[in-house]
Design an enzyme around this catalytic site. Sequence first.
Site, short mmCIF file in Angstrom:
data_model
loop_
_atom_site.label_atom_id
_atom_site.label_comp_id
_atom_site.label_asym_id
_atom_site.label_seq_id
_atom_site.Cartn_x
_atom_site.Cartn_y
_atom_site.Cartn_z
N HIS A 67 0.82 -1.21 0.00
CA HIS A 67 0.00 0.00 0.00
C HIS A 67 0.86 1.27 0.00
O HIS A 67 0.33 2.38 -0.13
CB HIS A 67 -1.00 0.00 1.17
CG HIS A 67 -0.40 0.23 2.51
ND1 HIS A 67 -0.26 -0.76 3.45
CD2 HIS A 67 0.07 1.35 3.09
CE1 HIS A 67 0.27 -0.26 4.55
NE2 HIS A 67 0.48 1.03 4.35
N GLU A 81 19.43 7.07 8.03
CA GLU A 81 18.67 8.27 8.38
C GLU A 81 18.30 8.19 9.86
O GLU A 81 17.91 7.14 10.36
CB GLU A 81 17.39 8.34 7.54
CG GLU A 81 16.51 9.56 7.80
CD GLU A 81 16.99 10.80 7.09
OE1 GLU A 81 18.00 11.38 7.56
OE2 GLU A 81 16.39 11.18 6.07
N GLU A 91 23.57 10.19 5.73
CA GLU A 91 22.47 9.69 4.91
C GLU A 91 22.98 9.11 3.58
O GLU A 91 23.92 9.63 2.99
CB GLU A 91 21.48 10.82 4.60
CG GLU A 91 20.79 11.40 5.82
CD GLU A 91 21.54 12.54 6.48
OE1 GLU A 91 20.97 13.21 7.34
OE2 GLU A 91 22.73 12.76 6.12
N ASP A 113 0.14 -7.75 1.58
CA ASP A 113 0.57 -6.34 1.59
C ASP A 113 2.09 -6.27 1.67
O ASP A 113 2.67 -5.96 2.71
CB ASP A 113 -0.10 -5.62 2.77
CG ASP A 113 0.09 -4.12 2.73
OD1 ASP A 113 0.52 -3.60 1.68
OD2 ASP A 113 -0.21 -3.46 3.75
N GLY A 205 2.56 6.89 9.27
CA GLY A 205 3.95 7.20 8.98
C GLY A 205 4.86 6.01 9.17
O GLY A 205 6.00 6.02 8.70
N SER A 207 3.92 2.86 8.23
CA SER A 207 3.57 1.85 7.22
C SER A 207 4.78 1.37 6.45
O SER A 207 5.66 2.16 6.08
CB SER A 207 2.57 2.44 6.22
OG SER A 207 1.26 2.24 6.63
N GLY A 208 4.83 0.08 6.20
CA GLY A 208 5.91 -0.49 5.43
C GLY A 208 7.16 -0.78 6.21
O GLY A 208 8.08 -1.40 5.70
#
Length: 256
Positions: A67, A81, A91, A113, A205, A207-208
């Site tokens: 998603h 990061e 970074e 997902d 924020g 997600s994933g």
Amino acid sequence: MVQCFQNSVLLFIVLNTRVLGTVQQRIIGGKEVEPYSIKYQASLQYNNGHYCGGTLIHAQWVVSAAHCWKPSQLIKVVLSEHSLTKEEGFEQEYNVSRTIVHYNYNFRTFNNDIMLLKLSRPANLNANVQPVALPNASTPPLTGKSICTVSGWGVTEVYSYFLSPELRAVDVEIISNCQSFYYWRITDNMICAGSMNERKDSCQGDSGGPLVCNGNLEGIVSWGVSCANPLYPGVYTKVRNYILWIEYFINLDNNV
């Protein structure tokens, strides 16, 4: 994370994918981590802003939630990061040359997902950047009360829309009887984690991002009802169900 809200009869599904710009989720009840201590954490960015988490699993591959998909030319992956608001000099920024969403991903139910992102070049593996281990056939199964760590830059307060400037993490427990919370919504491709006694969860924020248990990537932040709701634990994609799928594309790429 996708959030759901229940009335007296129906369970209405609101996509709380924990992605910024849509509905996103965050780390609730956690704390800022020691900078660069979560070496596999990735930030997926769009228009120079964080919108999803990801996990480095190979020098040139990151796994995230389906998603979180956007066209590959619009995504930037940042490794090493810590602060989203400061240039700290460590970074590593990469373009994405390919995105692979699972062929059976269902955007209504969030089954399957999962998404792979190929970096435009291999990451510089160093003291701050290392891939996480994946579970294998000999990895013991997770059980209720297994302690795992979820991390991300998601919001830190329920109903907030402001990301955490720094990377945060929280320890959560695997919830084995997840069907009793979500009924028909949970498939064998999902696991639940949270806390029945404390407000600890992933949220917008996040997600994933990674759910790591005993040093292995076991889950990907996917969806849930609100955030840090003791009645509805967070739901994660069960990574161990996709090891062959992941290995197929990485090995295919190496053999081309």
